[in-house]
Design a protein around this motif. Structure first.
Motif, PDB file in Angstrom:
ATOM      1  N   ALA A   1       1.866  -5.061   1.847  1.00 46.33           N
ATOM      2  CA  ALA A   1       1.186  -3.901   2.416  1.00 46.33           C
ATOM      3  C   ALA A   1       2.228  -2.849   2.782  1.00 46.33           C
ATOM      4  O   ALA A   1       3.338  -3.177   3.189  1.00 46.33           O
ATOM      5  N   TYR A   2       1.834  -1.611   2.624  1.00 47.75           N
ATOM      6  CA  TYR A   2       2.698  -0.480   2.927  1.00 47.75           C
ATOM      7  C   TYR A   2       1.989   0.356   3.982  1.00 47.75           C
ATOM      8  O   TYR A   2       0.872   0.831   3.752  1.00 47.75           O
ATOM      9  N   VAL A   3       2.612   0.523   5.149  1.00 50.91           N
ATOM     10  CA  VAL A   3       2.034   1.332   6.221  1.00 50.91           C
ATOM     11  C   VAL A   3       2.441   2.781   5.957  1.00 50.91           C
ATOM     12  O   VAL A   3       3.630   3.105   5.933  1.00 50.91           O
ATOM     13  N   ALA A   4       1.433   3.619   5.721  1.00 54.68           N
ATOM     14  CA  ALA A   4       1.708   4.972   5.246  1.00 54.68           C
ATOM     15  C   ALA A   4       1.051   6.032   6.115  1.00 54.68           C
ATOM     16  O   ALA A   4      -0.039   5.829   6.648  1.00 54.68           O
ATOM     17  N   GLY A   5       1.732   7.156   6.206  1.00 52.74           N
ATOM     18  CA  GLY A   5       1.151   8.339   6.823  1.00 52.74           C
ATOM     19  C   GLY A   5       0.283   9.059   5.801  1.00 52.74           C
ATOM     20  O   GLY A   5       0.179   8.633   4.651  1.00 52.74           O
ATOM     21  N   PRO A   6      -0.325  10.171   6.186  1.00 51.45           N
ATOM     22  CA  PRO A   6      -1.238  10.881   5.287  1.00 51.45           C
ATOM     23  C   PRO A   6      -0.584  11.336   3.971  1.00 51.45           C
ATOM     24  O   PRO A   6      -1.179  11.207   2.910  1.00 51.45           O
ATOM     25  N   GLY A   7       0.627  11.850   4.035  1.00 55.40           N
ATOM     26  CA  GLY A   7       1.305  12.296   2.822  1.00 55.40           C
ATOM     27  C   GLY A   7       1.612  11.150   1.878  1.00 55.40           C
ATOM     28  O   GLY A   7       1.388  11.236   0.665  1.00 55.40           O
TER      29      GLY A   7
ATOM     30  N   ARG B   1       0.884   0.320 -15.451  1.00 55.22           N
ATOM     31  CA  ARG B   1       1.659   0.563 -16.668  1.00 55.22           C
ATOM     32  C   ARG B   1       2.932  -0.278 -16.685  1.00 55.22           C
ATOM     33  O   ARG B   1       3.359  -0.771 -17.716  1.00 55.22           O
ATOM     34  N   PHE B   2       3.566  -0.450 -15.527  1.00 57.63           N
ATOM     35  CA  PHE B   2       4.802  -1.233 -15.453  1.00 57.63           C
ATOM     36  C   PHE B   2       4.560  -2.702 -15.100  1.00 57.63           C
ATOM     37  O   PHE B   2       5.510  -3.474 -15.005  1.00 57.63           O
ATOM     38  N   GLY B   3       3.309  -3.077 -14.887  1.00 56.56           N
ATOM     39  CA  GLY B   3       3.002  -4.470 -14.555  1.00 56.56           C
ATOM     40  C   GLY B   3       3.498  -4.891 -13.181  1.00 56.56           C
ATOM     41  O   GLY B   3       3.792  -6.056 -12.951  1.00 56.56           O
ATOM     42  N   VAL B   4       3.566  -3.939 -12.263  1.00 56.60           N
ATOM     43  CA  VAL B   4       4.026  -4.209 -10.899  1.00 56.60           C
ATOM     44  C   VAL B   4       2.805  -4.180  -9.973  1.00 56.60           C
ATOM     45  O   VAL B   4       2.059  -3.198  -9.974  1.00 56.60           O
ATOM     46  N   PRO B   5       2.578  -5.246  -9.197  1.00 55.00           N
ATOM     47  CA  PRO B   5       1.446  -5.219  -8.261  1.00 55.00           C
ATOM     48  C   PRO B   5       1.624  -4.105  -7.222  1.00 55.00           C
ATOM     49  O   PRO B   5       2.686  -3.976  -6.621  1.00 55.00           O
ATOM     50  N   MET B   6       0.582  -3.331  -7.026  1.00 50.53           N
ATOM     51  CA  MET B   6       0.627  -2.252  -6.042  1.00 50.53           C
ATOM     52  C   MET B   6       0.275  -2.822  -4.674  1.00 50.53           C
ATOM     53  O   MET B   6      -0.681  -3.571  -4.544  1.00 50.53           O
ATOM     54  N   PRO B   7       1.036  -2.466  -3.642  1.00 52.04           N
ATOM     55  CA  PRO B   7       0.722  -2.983  -2.303  1.00 52.04           C
ATOM     56  C   PRO B   7      -0.557  -2.355  -1.755  1.00 52.04           C
ATOM     57  O   PRO B   7      -0.964  -1.277  -2.182  1.00 52.04           O
ATOM     58  N   ALA B   8      -1.170  -3.047  -0.819  1.00 56.08           N
ATOM     59  CA  ALA B   8      -2.280  -2.452  -0.079  1.00 56.08           C
ATOM     60  C   ALA B   8      -1.706  -1.325   0.770  1.00 56.08           C
ATOM     61  O   ALA B   8      -0.631  -1.464   1.358  1.00 56.08           O
ATOM     62  N   ILE B   9      -2.409  -0.214   0.830  1.00 56.30           N
ATOM     63  CA  ILE B   9      -1.953   0.926   1.626  1.00 56.30           C
ATOM     64  C   ILE B   9      -2.722   0.906   2.941  1.00 56.30           C
ATOM     65  O   ILE B   9      -3.951   0.972   2.956  1.00 56.30           O
ATOM     66  N   VAL B  10      -1.985   0.786   4.032  1.00 61.40           N
ATOM     67  CA  VAL B  10      -2.571   0.677   5.366  1.00 61.40           C
ATOM     68  C   VAL B  10      -2.238   1.955   6.138  1.00 61.40           C
ATOM     69  O   VAL B  10      -1.064   2.317   6.246  1.00 61.40           O
ATOM     70  N   PRO B  11      -3.249   2.659   6.665  1.00 60.32           N
ATOM     71  CA  PRO B  11      -2.962   3.890   7.405  1.00 60.32           C
ATOM     72  C   PRO B  11      -2.123   3.624   8.650  1.00 60.32           C
ATOM     73  O   PRO B  11      -2.379   2.690   9.389  1.00 60.32           O
ATOM     74  N   ARG B  12      -1.128   4.457   8.830  1.00 67.00           N
ATOM     75  CA  ARG B  12      -0.288   4.386  10.020  1.00 67.00           C
ATOM     76  C   ARG B  12      -1.113   4.843  11.221  1.00 67.00           C
ATOM     77  O   ARG B  12      -1.958   5.726  11.111  1.00 67.00           O
TER      78      ARG B  12
END
Length: 181
Positions: free
Chosen positions: A141-147, A161-172
């Motif tokens: 999981a990636y804790v992210a701000g609005p930007g 495209r690169f076969g990399v799992p994308m983390p869950a995006i968790v609002p800061r």
């Protein structure tokens, strides 16, 4: 004052501050500029160098989906998501019918060969940086701000495209203080 002295690179001052604040926690800091880290990203860089069109198409398609849903694009898709390093300068690269050229000089670059033989001479842009990070250090999981959330909203297809799992995006956590008046 010592850490944030004039002339000291921001990255170094920040790293020293974080390590001081998290002393004895086992936190490890990694620089994406480290040649050993870039060597680990060789395959990612080579995939972008040899098939940049796939990344461009994935990013453009997701960008258009977001725009048609009424959202703005945080990232404007560009054909190639790598820079060539020349000392402290990051040089933009433009693909064309005659190969990849350095925007500032017009010089031709064998980008696939550079990616395989000298990955330390390349730097990912805003599109490839998080993919590189998550390819090397899988993230749940990636804790992210609005930007940052807006950036990640455009990147799902690039991750695929690169076969990399994308983390869950968790609002800061966000707080608005309202005075009693």
């Amino acid at each position: 004052r010592r850490t944030w002295s004039p002339g000291r690179p921001w990255r170094d001052a920040f790293a020293e501050t974080i390590l001081a604040l998290t002393r004895e926690t086992g936190l490890v800091l990694v620089s994406p500029d480290d040649p050993a880290i870039k060597a680990l990203a060789r395959d990612l860089f080579a995939a972008e160098a040899t098939d940049w069109e796939a990344t461009f198409e994935a990013l453009t398609a997701q960008t258009e989906r977001l725009r048609s849903a009424g959202f703005h694009a945080q990232i404007e898709p560009a054909p190639l998501n790598l820079f060539l390093l020349d000392g402290d300068d990051r040089l933009a690269l433009d693909p064309g019918a005659s190969g990849v050229r350095v925007r500032q000089t017009g010089a031709r670059v064998d980008l696939a060969e550079t990616a395989r033989q000298r990955p330390g001479a390349l730097s990912p842009n805003v599109v490839l940086r998080p993919v590189m990070q998550d390819a090397l250090f899988p993230t749940v999981a990636y804790v992210a701000g609005p930007g940052e959330t807006a950036y990640f909203a455009q990147l799902r297809g690039v991750y695929e495209r690169f076969g990399v799992p994308m983390p869950a995006i968790v609002p800061r956590l966000s707080v608005t203080l309202v005075p009693a008046s």
